[in-house]
Design an enzyme around this catalytic site. Sequence first.
Site, mmCIF file in Angstrom:
data_model
loop_
_atom_site.group_PDB
_atom_site.id
_atom_site.type_symbol
_atom_site.label_atom_id
_atom_site.label_comp_id
_atom_site.label_asym_id
_atom_site.label_seq_id
_atom_site.Cartn_x
_atom_site.Cartn_y
_atom_site.Cartn_z
ATOM 1 C CB CYS A 67 8.179 0.624 -5.634
ATOM 2 S SG CYS A 67 6.901 1.540 -6.485
ATOM 3 C CB CYS A 70 8.430 4.232 -7.647
ATOM 4 S SG CYS A 70 7.458 3.846 -6.185
#
Length: 502
Positions: A67, A70
């Site tokens: 991600c 992230c």
Amino acid sequence: MALSSKGCLSLLLVVFIAAGSISDCISAAAAEESETKEFVVTLDNSNFTEFVGKHKFVVVEFYAPWCGHCKKLAPEYEKAASILSTIDPSVVLAKIDANEEQNKVISSEFEVKGFPTIKILRYGGSVVQEYKGPREADGIVTYLKKQSGPASNEIKSGEDASSIIDDDKILVVGVFPEFSGEKFENFTTLSERLRADYEFGHTLDAKHLPRGDSSAAGPFVRLFKPFDELVLDFQDFDVDALVKFVEENSIPTVTLFNKDPKHHPFVIKFFNSPNAKAMLFLNFSIEQFDSFKSKYHEVAQLYKGQDLSFLMGDIEASQGAFQYFGLKDEQVPLIIIQTNDGGKYLKPNVDPDQISSWVKDFKDGAVQPYKKSEPIPEANSEPVKVVVADNLQDMVFNSGKNVLLELYAPWCGHCKKLAPILDEVALSFGNDADVLIAKIDATANDIPQDTFDVKGYPTLYFRSSTGNLLQYDGDRTKQDMIDFIQKNRATVAKQESANDEL
Ligand SMILES: *[C@@H]1O[C@H](CO)[C@@H](O)[C@H](O)[C@H]1NC(C)=O
Ligand SMILES: *[C@@H]1O[C@H](CO)[C@@H](O)[C@H](O)[C@H]1NC(C)=O
Ligand SMILES: *[C@@H]1O[C@H](CO)[C@@H](O)[C@H](O)[C@H]1NC(C)=O
């Protein structure tokens, strides 16, 4: 990509607040971190419960290795962890790879729905709170210092008060003759319960406070807000009554939406509310703005407590919403109302003086629903015919033909792969006037949800000329599709003879 009709409102919220950044989560970027001491504690299924159980206050990031958001957060989170490890008492930041199969029991227990999700776990994990702070190191530090400290701070002077009263936020102050007793305890419970969303303070003297009756004696609760009446007092110390008082009064009569992020917490509240949602979109820079604002405000005031919330959005900031609803710039100023069952009602080119009567008509059920549709194509001469919301009835349900309809999204790879195959299927029925191969862009047209169950793209439906509606789940090959149509079609001749018999 899966679609869920229930997710529509939260999708709309994403469209409002995070327009432009949605795709970031798919694209992988960001350089690898250098090898240094890690302050963020790594947890997994084997030690999560034990570790959390030992802490009164711990912050956990649920992440996925792929991600992008992230990856962007990681260095900031690590920096915040190193700073927070030095304060007293120190604050622990942890992370868990929620994508890892063995850890999925934990992420589902904590209802993790997207990445990254950050939660604050208090008292060994018995109290769980959503992290609602910033995503850069300094902001994380400030937010967590505050969250790990007392929920409410004493206000001893006018300076104390002005340092926590913020023109963009809601502040709840308890005024007490002394900081003890059941009312004070209930106020403390309130502040613990709602600390993620509001600022709290307590004081012995109302004269320290910047607004409201300064001679009023406690105990009472005074709420400061950056809109509407600006200040409100409340005297019922039942915890639930206090919670209700704060929640109900923290939604503006009219929520404003433009590029200014200070409005965003209220926009989030607006979309999280269970009410139907009225949205007035216009150019905030036009001369008539004030007149719209005051008329709209009057209407919002009139319908307070009647399950309808009001938002006013600047078109400059609302392009995401315009796409989502299929609205056009020429239609502003416009009001669109979305009900909880997905119904939409539109009043384009509205005058300030028409707002009140149109909303009344809506409430009375006298407004026809609005359907998002592309324009009906003029030529439509390709083998696969183009269907839009406005001709869906005519072309698919009332044409008396056997129709294979593809519901697609322009960005969907499987749909692009299917396109030439669908062309061939259409060409093979080229001389058959009873068969129609068609497609509809399900992102640009409202699809009747009670008729078509669209869980992903492409979705294929077949409707026979006699009205049999089937979903096509077979292989997406030319031959299989042709066979399916031949097997399930009804012939017009059959239909006529059936009619003759009646
Ligand atoms: C939890 O277990 C993982 C995997 O064994 C390990 O890498 C991590 O350091 C452990 N964390 C703690 C706090 O013990
Ligand atoms: C404090 O809250 C409790 C629980 O909501 C309630 O039963 C009690 O009456 C409250 N106390 C006072 C003094 O209002
Ligand atoms: C909004 O109105 C102002 C003033 O009339 C104008 O300059 C601006 O271009 C308008 N913005 C949009 C997005 O139409």
